[in-house]
Scaffold this motif. Structure first.
Motif, PDB file in Angstrom:
ATOM      1  N   LEU A   2       0.814  -1.163   0.000  1.00  0.00           N
ATOM      2  CA  LEU A   2       0.000   0.000   0.000  1.00  0.00           C
ATOM      3  C   LEU A   2       0.870   1.243   0.000  1.00  0.00           C
ATOM      4  CD1 LEU A   2      -2.959   0.894   0.331  1.00  0.00           C
ATOM      5  CD2 LEU A   2      -2.551   0.691   2.747  1.00  0.00           C
ATOM      6  N   ALA A   3       1.925   1.147   0.750  1.00  0.00           N
ATOM      7  CA  ALA A   3       2.824   2.278   0.804  1.00  0.00           C
ATOM      8  C   ALA A   3       3.499   2.463  -0.530  1.00  0.00           C
ATOM      9  CB  ALA A   3       3.870   2.067   1.886  1.00  0.00           C
ATOM     10  N   SER A   4       3.825   1.405  -1.216  1.00  0.00           N
ATOM     11  CA  SER A   4       4.473   1.573  -2.509  1.00  0.00           C
ATOM     12  C   SER A   4       3.469   2.075  -3.520  1.00  0.00           C
ATOM     13  CB  SER A   4       5.086   0.242  -2.962  1.00  0.00           C
ATOM     14  OG  SER A   4       4.102  -0.631  -3.408  1.00  0.00           O
ATOM     15  N   GLY A   5       2.224   1.712  -3.412  1.00  0.00           N
ATOM     16  CA  GLY A   5       1.195   2.200  -4.321  1.00  0.00           C
ATOM     17  C   GLY A   5       0.947   3.671  -4.089  1.00  0.00           C
ATOM     18  N   MET A   6       1.065   4.085  -2.869  1.00  0.00           N
ATOM     19  CA  MET A   6       0.869   5.484  -2.566  1.00  0.00           C
ATOM     20  C   MET A   6       2.041   6.301  -3.050  1.00  0.00           C
ATOM     21  SD  MET A   6      -0.387   6.345   1.041  1.00  0.00           S
ATOM     22  CE  MET A   6      -1.641   7.334   1.314  1.00  0.00           C
ATOM     23  N   VAL A   7       3.206   5.767  -2.915  1.00  0.00           N
ATOM     24  CA  VAL A   7       4.397   6.470  -3.371  1.00  0.00           C
ATOM     25  C   VAL A   7       4.318   6.572  -4.891  1.00  0.00           C
ATOM     26  CG1 VAL A   7       6.916   6.276  -3.577  1.00  0.00           C
ATOM     27  CG2 VAL A   7       5.798   5.734  -1.452  1.00  0.00           C
ATOM     28  N   TRP A   8       3.883   5.473  -5.479  1.00  0.00           N
ATOM     29  CA  TRP A   8       3.791   5.502  -6.937  1.00  0.00           C
ATOM     30  C   TRP A   8       2.719   6.493  -7.357  1.00  0.00           C
ATOM     31  CZ3 TRP A   8       0.089   4.348 -10.619  1.00  0.00           C
ATOM     32  CH2 TRP A   8       0.586   4.280 -11.927  1.00  0.00           C
ATOM     33  N   GLY A   9       1.634   6.603  -6.713  1.00  0.00           N
ATOM     34  CA  GLY A   9       0.556   7.526  -7.027  1.00  0.00           C
ATOM     35  C   GLY A   9       1.010   8.961  -6.812  1.00  0.00           C
ATOM     36  N   MET A  10       1.780   9.187  -5.733  1.00  0.00           N
ATOM     37  CA  MET A  10       2.282  10.520  -5.450  1.00  0.00           C
ATOM     38  C   MET A  10       3.321  10.905  -6.481  1.00  0.00           C
ATOM     39  SD  MET A  10       1.402  11.900  -2.372  1.00  0.00           S
ATOM     40  CE  MET A  10       2.188  12.190  -0.929  1.00  0.00           C
ATOM     41  N   SER A  11       4.127   9.954  -6.870  1.00  0.00           N
ATOM     42  CA  SER A  11       5.148  10.215  -7.877  1.00  0.00           C
ATOM     43  C   SER A  11       4.474  10.541  -9.205  1.00  0.00           C
ATOM     44  CB  SER A  11       6.043   8.994  -8.081  1.00  0.00           C
ATOM     45  OG  SER A  11       6.746   8.698  -6.930  1.00  0.00           O
ATOM     46  N   THR A  12       3.445   9.808  -9.481  1.00  0.00           N
ATOM     47  CA  THR A  12       2.738  10.044 -10.724  1.00  0.00           C
ATOM     48  C   THR A  12       2.073  11.414 -10.684  1.00  0.00           C
ATOM     49  OG1 THR A  12       2.325   7.687 -10.893  1.00  0.00           O
ATOM     50  CG2 THR A  12       0.988   9.103 -12.257  1.00  0.00           C
ATOM     51  N   ALA A  13       1.467  11.723  -9.556  1.00  0.00           N
ATOM     52  CA  ALA A  13       0.807  13.027  -9.425  1.00  0.00           C
ATOM     53  C   ALA A  13       1.830  14.145  -9.510  1.00  0.00           C
ATOM     54  CB  ALA A  13       0.041  13.097  -8.109  1.00  0.00           C
ATOM     55  N   LEU A  14       2.965  13.923  -8.888  1.00  0.00           N
ATOM     56  CA  LEU A  14       4.040  14.927  -8.925  1.00  0.00           C
ATOM     57  C   LEU A  14       4.555  15.071 -10.349  1.00  0.00           C
ATOM     58  CD1 LEU A  14       5.817  16.880  -7.336  1.00  0.00           C
ATOM     59  CD2 LEU A  14       7.396  14.986  -6.982  1.00  0.00           C
ATOM     60  N   ALA A  15       4.700  13.955 -11.064  1.00  0.00           N
ATOM     61  CA  ALA A  15       5.168  13.998 -12.448  1.00  0.00           C
ATOM     62  C   ALA A  15       4.159  14.738 -13.303  1.00  0.00           C
ATOM     63  CB  ALA A  15       5.398  12.582 -12.976  1.00  0.00           C
ATOM     64  N   TRP A  16       2.880  14.471 -13.041  1.00  0.00           N
ATOM     65  CA  TRP A  16       1.846  15.186 -13.786  1.00  0.00           C
ATOM     66  C   TRP A  16       1.844  16.675 -13.458  1.00  0.00           C
ATOM     67  CZ3 TRP A  16      -0.503  13.788 -17.953  1.00  0.00           C
ATOM     68  CH2 TRP A  16      -0.680  12.462 -18.248  1.00  0.00           C
ATOM     69  N   ALA A  17       2.050  16.981 -12.239  1.00  0.00           N
ATOM     70  CA  ALA A  17       2.081  18.390 -11.829  1.00  0.00           C
ATOM     71  C   ALA A  17       3.271  19.097 -12.462  1.00  0.00           C
ATOM     72  CB  ALA A  17       2.136  18.508 -10.313  1.00  0.00           C
ATOM     73  N   VAL A  18       4.431  18.430 -12.475  1.00  0.00           N
ATOM     74  CA  VAL A  18       5.624  19.023 -13.105  1.00  0.00           C
ATOM     75  C   VAL A  18       5.390  19.153 -14.604  1.00  0.00           C
ATOM     76  CG1 VAL A  18       8.058  18.584 -13.651  1.00  0.00           C
ATOM     77  CG2 VAL A  18       7.228  18.260 -11.336  1.00  0.00           C
ATOM     78  N   ALA A  19       4.807  18.126 -15.226  1.00  0.00           N
ATOM     79  CA  ALA A  19       4.540  18.165 -16.652  1.00  0.00           C
ATOM     80  C   ALA A  19       3.546  19.288 -16.973  1.00  0.00           C
ATOM     81  CB  ALA A  19       3.990  16.823 -17.123  1.00  0.00           C
ATOM     82  N   LEU A  20       2.524  19.392 -16.111  1.00  0.00           N
ATOM     83  CA  LEU A  20       1.562  20.462 -16.313  1.00  0.00           C
ATOM     84  C   LEU A  20       2.215  21.830 -16.144  1.00  0.00           C
ATOM     85  CD1 LEU A  20      -1.383  21.324 -16.818  1.00  0.00           C
ATOM     86  CD2 LEU A  20      -1.744  21.182 -14.352  1.00  0.00           C
TER      87      LEU A  20
END
Length: 181
Positions: free
Chosen positions: A1-19
């Motif tokens: 669960l923690a790795s899924g959250m990290v992955w989700g946060m990383s993805t969100a962060l990547a999307w935010a940086v891309a945006l």
């Protein structure tokens, strides 16, 4: 669960940086392409409205700079055309004034000549009347001279007759004197 959250946060962060990068690139593209083009559209609209009072500064390079240069040259050319048209219009106005003044002077001279012609015609009528009167007087004088010549010829004949009679009287007197002596 923690790795899924990290992955989700990383993805969100990547999307935010891309945006964020996309927005920054879009803003940069807007500033580099759209804003200069909007300024050029305003300049072109001023030129289309014959507003030549605002100078056009060439601030960019590339195609936008070329368009700025073309609009600046168009403004200079239009100013030259307007100045030339104004100069020619002033020359035309001056020429029109000269022609109008010449027409006025010609009209005055024509009127003066018409008056002179009327005076000349009146003088010619007077001269014609005087010549006719003189011709009539000359005819009368010629007739009187002819009559005087006729009277003189008759008088000459009468004087010749009187002289002949005087000669006869003198001859008769001489004979009477011879007889009485």
């Amino acid at each position: 669960l923690a790795s899924g959250m990290v992955w989700g946060m990383s993805t969100a962060l990547a999307w935010a940086v891309a945006l964020g990068l996309t927005l920054a690139i879009a803003w940069g593209a807007y500033r580099m392409a759209v804003l200069p083009l909007l300024a050029l559209v305003r300049m072109a609209n001023r030129l289309a409205a014959c507003d030549l009072s605002h100078p056009i500064d060439v601030r960019h390079s590339g195609i936008v700079g070329d368009l700025e240069k073309a609009l600046a040259q168009l403004r200079v050319n239009l100013q030259s055309v307007v100045r030339d048209a104004r100069d020619e219009s002033q020359k035309m106005r001056a020429s029109s004034n000269d022609v109008a003044q010449g027409n006025d002077e010609l009209e005055q001279r024509t009127e003066a000549q018409a008056e002179n012609l009327q005076e000349t015609a009146a003088s010619m009528e007077q001269i014609t009347g005087t010549v006719k009167l003189t011709a009539d007087s000359a005819n009368q004088a010629a007739q009187l001279a002819s009559e005087a010549t006729a009277v003189a010829e008759r008088s000459s004949s009468a004087v010749d007759g009187v002289a002949a009679t005087m000669v006869q009287i003198q001859q008769a007197s001489g004979r009477i004197g011879e007889i009485t002596q």
